[in-house]
Motif scaffolding. Sequence first.
Motif, short mmCIF file in Angstrom:
data_model
loop_
_atom_site.label_atom_id
_atom_site.label_comp_id
_atom_site.label_asym_id
_atom_site.label_seq_id
_atom_site.Cartn_x
_atom_site.Cartn_y
_atom_site.Cartn_z
N LYS A 102 1.83 1.94 10.48
CA LYS A 102 2.85 0.90 10.39
C LYS A 102 3.82 0.98 11.56
CE LYS A 102 6.49 -0.91 7.37
NZ LYS A 102 7.22 -0.75 6.11
N ALA A 103 4.23 2.21 11.90
CA ALA A 103 5.14 2.40 13.04
C ALA A 103 4.50 1.93 14.34
CB ALA A 103 5.54 3.88 13.14
N MET A 104 3.20 2.26 14.49
CA MET A 104 2.48 1.82 15.70
C MET A 104 2.39 0.30 15.72
SD MET A 104 0.98 2.40 18.52
CE MET A 104 0.71 4.18 18.55
N GLN A 127 0.83 -1.20 0.00
CA GLN A 127 0.00 0.00 0.00
C GLN A 127 0.87 1.26 0.00
OE1 GLN A 127 -3.32 1.99 2.98
NE2 GLN A 127 -3.00 -0.23 3.05
N LEU A 128 1.92 1.23 0.81
CA LEU A 128 2.83 2.38 0.83
C LEU A 128 3.51 2.55 -0.52
CD1 LEU A 128 4.57 2.15 4.34
CD2 LEU A 128 3.24 4.07 3.44
N GLU A 129 3.91 1.44 -1.11
CA GLU A 129 4.54 1.49 -2.42
C GLU A 129 3.56 2.08 -3.46
OE1 GLU A 129 6.67 -1.54 -5.64
OE2 GLU A 129 6.20 -2.22 -3.60
N GLU A 130 2.30 1.63 -3.39
CA GLU A 130 1.27 2.11 -4.31
C GLU A 130 1.00 3.60 -4.10
OE1 GLU A 130 -1.50 1.96 -7.37
OE2 GLU A 130 -0.03 0.45 -6.74
N GLN A 164 -0.48 12.43 0.27
CA GLN A 164 0.61 12.64 1.24
C GLN A 164 0.12 12.41 2.66
OE1 GLN A 164 1.85 16.65 0.04
NE2 GLN A 164 3.80 15.80 -0.71
N ASP A 165 -1.09 12.90 2.94
CA ASP A 165 -1.66 12.68 4.27
C ASP A 165 -1.87 11.19 4.53
OD1 ASP A 165 -1.66 15.38 4.68
OD2 ASP A 165 -3.79 15.65 4.16
N LYS A 166 -2.34 10.50 3.46
CA LYS A 166 -2.58 9.06 3.59
C LYS A 166 -1.27 8.31 3.83
CE LYS A 166 -5.29 5.46 3.53
NZ LYS A 166 -6.33 5.26 4.57
N ILE A 167 -0.23 8.74 3.11
CA ILE A 167 1.09 8.11 3.30
C ILE A 167 1.55 8.29 4.75
CG2 ILE A 167 3.54 8.32 2.72
CD1 ILE A 167 2.71 8.90 -0.15
N LYS A 168 1.39 9.51 5.25
CA LYS A 168 1.78 9.80 6.63
C LYS A 168 0.96 8.95 7.61
CE LYS A 168 2.71 14.03 7.52
NZ LYS A 168 2.59 15.49 7.80
#
Length: 440
Positions: free
Chosen positions: A118-120, A50-53, A108-112
């Motif tokens: 993911k970090a959580m 998803q991040l890659e996309e 960009q907001d979605k990526i963040k």
Amino acid sequence: MQEKVKTNGKLVKQELKDREMVETQINSVKCWVQETKEYLGNPTIEIDAQLEELQILLTEATNHRQNIEKMAEEQKDKYLGLYTILPSELSLQLAEVALDLKIRDQIQDKIKEVEQSKAMSQELNRQIQKVAKDLTTILTKLKAKTDNLVQAKTDQKVLGEELDGCNSKLMELDAAVQKFSEQNDQLGKPLAKKIGKLTELHQQTIRQAENRLSKLNQAASHLEEYNEMLELILKWIEKAKVLAHGTIAWNSASQLREQYILHQTLLEESKEIHSDLEVMTEKLQYLTSVYCTEKMSQQVAELGRETEELQQMIKIRLQNLQDAAKDMKKFEAELKKLQTALEQAQATLTSPEVGRLSLKEQLSHRQHLLSEMESLKPKVQAVQLCQSALRIPEDVVASLPLCHAALRLQEEASRLQHTAIQQCNIMQAGERCPRQQSNC
């Protein structure tokens, strides 16, 4: 005019063609924007994909925006002051598309947002792994064997406290994962499964702790009984070594009998040792789950071998003592008979009453005594036979007081017989002398 009309017609025709191409690109961008909005609203692929996309979409959004801005600038330069109606429509569409391309900010907001999720997720996963590692360490320690029950119980208490700490952390993690899953279903599911497995591991560790504590308490009782039996066996072995390697006193039948009784008593005491060793082996079976019993097992085996060897040594000595006592008793009896016979012969030979008899009567008495002393020979032979039949070490026989006494009695018998013969000869000579004087 015709040429002008003809030229303008060609321009209009080209313009319409260019306009169609622009509109096609505008529609393509609009479709892309719509699809992207739908994707942002409901992503279905795995988080890394998803991040890659999203990164690809961000790049595409940037490219589309640059292309639209370029197209708008070209349209502005191309139609400045001419055909104001047509370019105004395109300008509106380009402006609309440019507005839609603000979706780039949403990407960009979605990526963040995804990166934060993911970090959580990684942090929660790290904490889950940390608790799992702690529980595994506790479980390993609970399964470890000890050679110090007192220290083991102290350690068990510490492990119990650590287990309580893991339980508190597990409860906190469970609540955090549930809350996280409400907003991140895709990331939350694998975490929830891990929490489930972690809970199972925690329950397993609790059961192991309870089971080990129970076995430690039982082990204390079994170990105490083991040590009690061990102490008794070691004491017996110590006594048996002293007795089995001690020097036998062969001097008399009574001494041999006393030593026989000591050996027999010690052998009787050893009858319980075999069953005690079996019980000790059973105790080790109870201890083996929590206690280091390898050395103890070797100890029991060694005690069994040592005890068996000492029992065999004592049995052999017991038989030797029994045989020696039997032979010595017979030897002492024959010595007693010989001694009694010699004392009687000595008493007769030195009797004052015999000295008051006439010479003839004394001679007759001495001759009768001499014939009786012939009976000493079988008694002496019996003593010699008993002495040679003694079942004791040959190097001991020569130093036995009884053997010295036997030799002395044999010499005494020979001396008495010799004395009696001399006295008879003297008296016979004395009796002949008066007869010769009478004949003269």
